[in-house]
Design an enzyme around this catalytic site. Sequence first.
Site, mmCIF file in Angstrom:
data_model
loop_
_atom_site.group_PDB
_atom_site.id
_atom_site.type_symbol
_atom_site.label_atom_id
_atom_site.label_comp_id
_atom_site.label_asym_id
_atom_site.label_seq_id
_atom_site.Cartn_x
_atom_site.Cartn_y
_atom_site.Cartn_z
ATOM 1 N N HIS A 102 -19.783 9.283 -39.757
ATOM 2 C CA HIS A 102 -18.779 8.244 -40.034
ATOM 3 C C HIS A 102 -19.041 7.044 -39.138
ATOM 4 O O HIS A 102 -18.799 7.081 -37.931
ATOM 5 C CB HIS A 102 -17.366 8.788 -39.789
ATOM 6 N N HIS A 144 -19.414 2.383 -39.280
ATOM 7 C CA HIS A 144 -19.244 1.128 -40.024
ATOM 8 C C HIS A 144 -20.364 0.178 -39.601
ATOM 9 O O HIS A 144 -20.225 -0.610 -38.667
ATOM 10 C CB HIS A 144 -17.870 0.509 -39.755
ATOM 11 N N GLN A 175 -11.596 -1.624 -47.721
ATOM 12 C CA GLN A 175 -10.926 -1.800 -46.430
ATOM 13 C C GLN A 175 -9.484 -2.284 -46.574
ATOM 14 O O GLN A 175 -8.592 -1.859 -45.833
ATOM 15 C CB GLN A 175 -11.708 -2.803 -45.584
ATOM 16 N N HIS A 228 -11.160 7.559 -45.771
ATOM 17 C CA HIS A 228 -10.303 7.400 -44.610
ATOM 18 C C HIS A 228 -8.935 7.939 -45.032
ATOM 19 O O HIS A 228 -8.301 7.395 -45.938
ATOM 20 C CB HIS A 228 -10.152 5.921 -44.256
ATOM 21 N N GLU A 238 -5.090 8.059 -41.339
ATOM 22 C CA GLU A 238 -5.394 7.571 -39.987
ATOM 23 C C GLU A 238 -4.127 6.929 -39.445
ATOM 24 O O GLU A 238 -3.993 5.712 -39.361
ATOM 25 C CB GLU A 238 -6.554 6.571 -40.019
ATOM 26 N N ASP A 241 -17.889 6.207 -35.594
ATOM 27 C CA ASP A 241 -16.961 5.278 -36.238
ATOM 28 C C ASP A 241 -17.287 3.825 -35.926
ATOM 29 O O ASP A 241 -17.647 3.065 -36.823
ATOM 30 C CB ASP A 241 -15.518 5.604 -35.863
#
Length: 429
Positions: free
Chosen positions: A57, A59, A152, A210, A213, A309
Amino acid sequence: MLDLIIRNATLPDGRQAQDIGISHGHIAALQPALAAQAPREIDAAGQLVTPPFVDSHLHLDSTLSLGLPRLNQTGTLLEGIALWGELKPHLTAEAIYERARKLCLWSIAKGTLAIRSHVDICDDRLLAVEALTQLRAEMKPYIDIQLVAFPQDGFLRHPKSAENLARALAMGVDVVGGIPHFERTMDEGAESVRRLTRIAAEHGLRVDMHCDESDDPLSRHIETLAAETVRHGLHGRVAGSHLTSMHSMDNYYASKLIPLIREAGIGAIANPLINITLQGRHDSYPKRRGMTRVKELRAAGVPVAFGHDCVMDPWYPQGSHDMLEVASMGLHVGQMTGVEEIKACFQAVTSAPAEILGLEGYGLHVGAQANLVLLQAADPIEAIRLRAERLHVIRRGAVIAQTPKRETLVTLGAVPKFIDFTQGGLKTL
């Protein structure tokens, strides 16, 4: 004739004095005292050889963007999202590509040879998709990259997400993503899960969302994800990332939820560095840790991986993409300090994410791809404790990164000694 032999290696499962013979990019032999020769031999000297680290995971599109357009003053998740929104209009495909490529070099140096990266599809230009599909192709000889189409700003919340998702998939993105807890309502979050899993099933793709969270114990989109996974027959092809609301749920509900996750064959991906940093921000004291229930999930038979992440971006100002640092944080946050628990933290950055990502040819067995890392450590426990140096990083039988052994010369009086912080590491000149 073999191409490369690694002599006298210790393996993660505890086997010692193993020789690894490599031919044509694959492991051709794995046994003690291999009676063969190769143009190059590496003496592991009893140290740990492992399959490469896997970051399940990340970005890549935002990595190394720290300070653009400004720093996150509160350090919160929501300010990070707002900052990314401010930066989007100024992004270029070239800048995204260059930052991500630099990060890949860091990854290789740290022995991380597989990454699953979420890529924002709520920039209608899809610049990040363009940049990262190019990077994926160019880095393929050295590192495996999976790309997740990540809305996102919310799949239903952003008006063009559905259209952008279709475009991203047509451009070659591998996995369908989502962020149901960021939709406007719980109902819309659940609806986004239903739509996205249907799209994944129709395209024969994996899913990585996701999910929850949040510190809100009523954020329960993982329940919907489990149900839709079963409905569409996606067992073994779905991951729930973060799952931090589970840390705040009551035990009764968790006792219902975890078997549902196991039944659906969903993998769980925790992100210890970021979960401990971003969760519990509304708490005074006592303050919640925020990471999902790693021990309980593993005990139920759910594969659990750890991801990095973020690396130096609007959400996290630290990091060097060291998956052993991630394993160490997971160990501490999850209070996983038993012998087998520490080994499980090592597995959470190696074999467990490889399973969740469906990596082919991964592992230490005859026939596996010769992707290996020689560490300056005797075993996985010592590797985590020391964030061990990656002495050799091997990709398909070729050494692509090397790091000198770490040692310090300490002089007390007339007796200089080298120390390397390993349990047995003390050498007198």
